[in-house]
Design a protein around this motif. Structure first.
Motif, short mmCIF file in Angstrom:
data_model
loop_
_atom_site.label_atom_id
_atom_site.label_comp_id
_atom_site.label_asym_id
_atom_site.label_seq_id
_atom_site.Cartn_x
_atom_site.Cartn_y
_atom_site.Cartn_z
N ALA A 149 0.82 -1.20 0.00
CA ALA A 149 0.00 0.00 0.00
C ALA A 149 0.87 1.26 0.00
N ARG A 150 1.97 1.22 0.75
CA ARG A 150 2.86 2.38 0.80
C ARG A 150 3.48 2.65 -0.57
N GLN A 151 3.89 1.58 -1.25
CA GLN A 151 4.48 1.78 -2.56
C GLN A 151 3.47 2.30 -3.56
N ALA A 152 2.26 1.79 -3.52
CA ALA A 152 1.21 2.28 -4.41
C ALA A 152 0.94 3.76 -4.17
N ALA A 153 0.90 4.15 -2.90
CA ALA A 153 0.67 5.56 -2.57
C ALA A 153 1.82 6.43 -3.06
N TYR A 154 3.03 5.92 -2.94
CA TYR A 154 4.19 6.70 -3.37
C TYR A 154 4.20 6.87 -4.90
N LEU A 155 3.85 5.84 -5.63
CA LEU A 155 3.81 5.95 -7.09
C LEU A 155 2.75 6.94 -7.54
N LEU A 160 10.26 -4.83 -7.95
CA LEU A 160 9.89 -4.48 -9.32
C LEU A 160 8.49 -4.99 -9.65
N GLU A 161 8.19 -6.20 -9.23
CA GLU A 161 6.86 -6.75 -9.52
C GLU A 161 5.76 -5.89 -8.90
N THR A 162 5.98 -5.44 -7.69
CA THR A 162 4.98 -4.58 -7.04
C THR A 162 4.85 -3.25 -7.77
N CYS A 163 5.98 -2.71 -8.21
CA CYS A 163 5.93 -1.47 -8.99
C CYS A 163 5.14 -1.64 -10.27
N MET A 164 5.32 -2.76 -10.93
CA MET A 164 4.62 -2.98 -12.19
C MET A 164 3.11 -3.08 -11.98
N VAL A 165 2.71 -3.66 -10.86
CA VAL A 165 1.28 -3.76 -10.55
C VAL A 165 0.69 -2.38 -10.29
N ASN A 166 1.48 -1.51 -9.66
CA ASN A 166 0.97 -0.20 -9.22
C ASN A 166 1.46 0.96 -10.08
N ARG A 167 1.99 0.72 -11.24
CA ARG A 167 2.66 1.74 -12.02
C ARG A 167 1.73 2.82 -12.57
N GLY A 168 0.47 2.53 -12.75
CA GLY A 168 -0.42 3.51 -13.38
C GLY A 168 0.05 3.80 -14.79
N ASN A 169 0.25 5.09 -15.10
CA ASN A 169 0.70 5.47 -16.44
C ASN A 169 2.21 5.74 -16.50
N LEU A 170 2.93 5.38 -15.44
CA LEU A 170 4.36 5.62 -15.41
C LEU A 170 5.10 4.60 -16.27
N SER A 171 6.08 5.07 -17.04
CA SER A 171 6.98 4.14 -17.70
C SER A 171 7.98 3.64 -16.67
N VAL A 172 8.52 2.45 -16.88
CA VAL A 172 9.38 1.83 -15.88
C VAL A 172 10.72 1.44 -16.49
N MET A 173 11.79 1.94 -15.87
CA MET A 173 13.15 1.53 -16.15
C MET A 173 13.62 0.72 -14.95
N SER A 177 7.55 11.65 3.62
CA SER A 177 6.58 11.30 4.67
C SER A 177 5.75 12.50 5.11
N LEU A 178 6.27 13.72 4.88
CA LEU A 178 5.52 14.91 5.25
C LEU A 178 4.29 15.10 4.36
N SER A 179 4.22 14.34 3.27
CA SER A 179 3.04 14.37 2.40
C SER A 179 1.99 13.36 2.83
N GLY A 180 2.25 12.66 3.93
CA GLY A 180 1.26 11.72 4.44
C GLY A 180 1.55 10.26 4.14
N ILE A 181 2.63 9.99 3.38
CA ILE A 181 3.01 8.62 3.08
C ILE A 181 3.92 8.12 4.20
N PRO A 182 3.64 6.98 4.81
CA PRO A 182 4.49 6.50 5.91
C PRO A 182 5.96 6.44 5.50
N GLU A 183 6.82 6.86 6.41
CA GLU A 183 8.25 6.91 6.11
C GLU A 183 8.80 5.50 5.89
N SER A 184 9.58 5.36 4.84
CA SER A 184 10.21 4.08 4.54
C SER A 184 11.56 4.01 5.25
#
Length: 263
Positions: free
Chosen positions: A1-7, A39-52, A233-240
């Motif tokens: 969930a944190r990664q999805a929010a960050y993306l 990487l797999e989690t990023c691909m699931v949550n990428r939205g319209n982002l291209s991925v390198m 994290s100041l934007s509300g996303i839990p600090e990693s």
């Protein structure tokens, strides 16, 4: 969930694409299996982002494993840092490493020039040797000056030359470069995007770059990756949390970042 929010945080801020597990992503601190899972989690949550996907490793077998995996996930391209630990290796050794990747890769490949950390500079001579490969796509240059970027763009017009520092973005774009892949862009996404928009519109470029530089100065003298993580994290996303040897900011540093960031 944190990664999805960050993306979503990145995409909403105008980011067009992401580098998964670059230097700011602490790639050396993760196992090969962990890098695949991230990487797999990023691909699931990428939205319209291209991925390198970053596949670089001191071990060529691990690099091949990460390359094969990146291709299987649907990533658009890969980035490979030189094999590190053995500092200043012979150009022949680096060429052998990268030629093996380029022969094997079904994806466009980008070189990663960051010698202050890798200890293995990517020389112009090396790029010339590798440029014969049609799947060599570009270079992330986290070392050279804007003048060096311009020289690379001029000599290698078919390659995408990315700046690795925010302060080099305007110079990169005006010389014909591809833009930037920066760690602080993970936080300063809107300011970085504003420079790109100003360049494309032909108006306000100098002011946009000045605003980006000013925002970058907020974190400039604090711990690098930990500072960026706390700022996000100041934007509300839990600090990693950081992995050793990096450590998180102390309470006093966090208070300072909070005060600067919201000033």
């Amino acid at each position: 969930a944190r990664q999805a929010a960050y993306l979503r945080y990145l995409e909403d801020g105008g980011v067009e694409g992401i580098l998964v597990l670059g230097t700011s992503g602490e790639f050396p601190s993760f196992s090969t299996d962990e890098r695949k899972a991230i990487l797999e989690t990023c691909m699931v949550n990428r939205g319209n982002l291209s991925v390198m996907a970053h596949i670089g490793s001191p071990s060529l077998p691990d690099t091949f494993e990460l390359l094969e995996h990146a291709a299987s996930t649907g990533a658009e391209s890969v980035l490979a840092v030189p094999p590190f630990f053995y500092r200043n290796p012979a150009m022949e050794g680096l060429a052998t490493y990268y030629e093996a990747i380029l022969h094997a890769s079904p994806l466009p490949v980008h070189l990663y020039h960051i010698p202050r950390l890798s200890g293995a500079p990517i020389s112009v001579e090396l790029i010339r040797r590798l440029a014969e490969f049609p799947n060599l796509r570009g270079l992330k240059d986290s070392h050279n000056t804007p003048q060096d970027h311009a020289a690379l763009v001029k000599e290698f017009p078919d390659l995408d030359i990315y700046a690795g520092f925010a302060e080099c973005l305007t110079a990169n774009l005006t010389s014909g470069g591809a833009g930037c892949i920066t760690g602080n862009g993970s936080v300063l996404r809107r300011q970085t995007r504003a420079v790109l928009d100003a360049f494309r519109s032909g108006s306000g470029l100098e002011a946009a770059q000045e605003a980006l530089d000013e925002a970058d100065a907020v974190l400039g003298d604090l711990d690098w990756v930990p500072g960026w993580k706390y700022a996000v994290s100041l934007s509300g996303i839990p600090e990693s949390p950081c992995r050793p040897p990096l450590v998180g900011l102390k309470d006093a540093q966090k208070a300072e970042v909070t005060e600067r960031w919201r000033a």
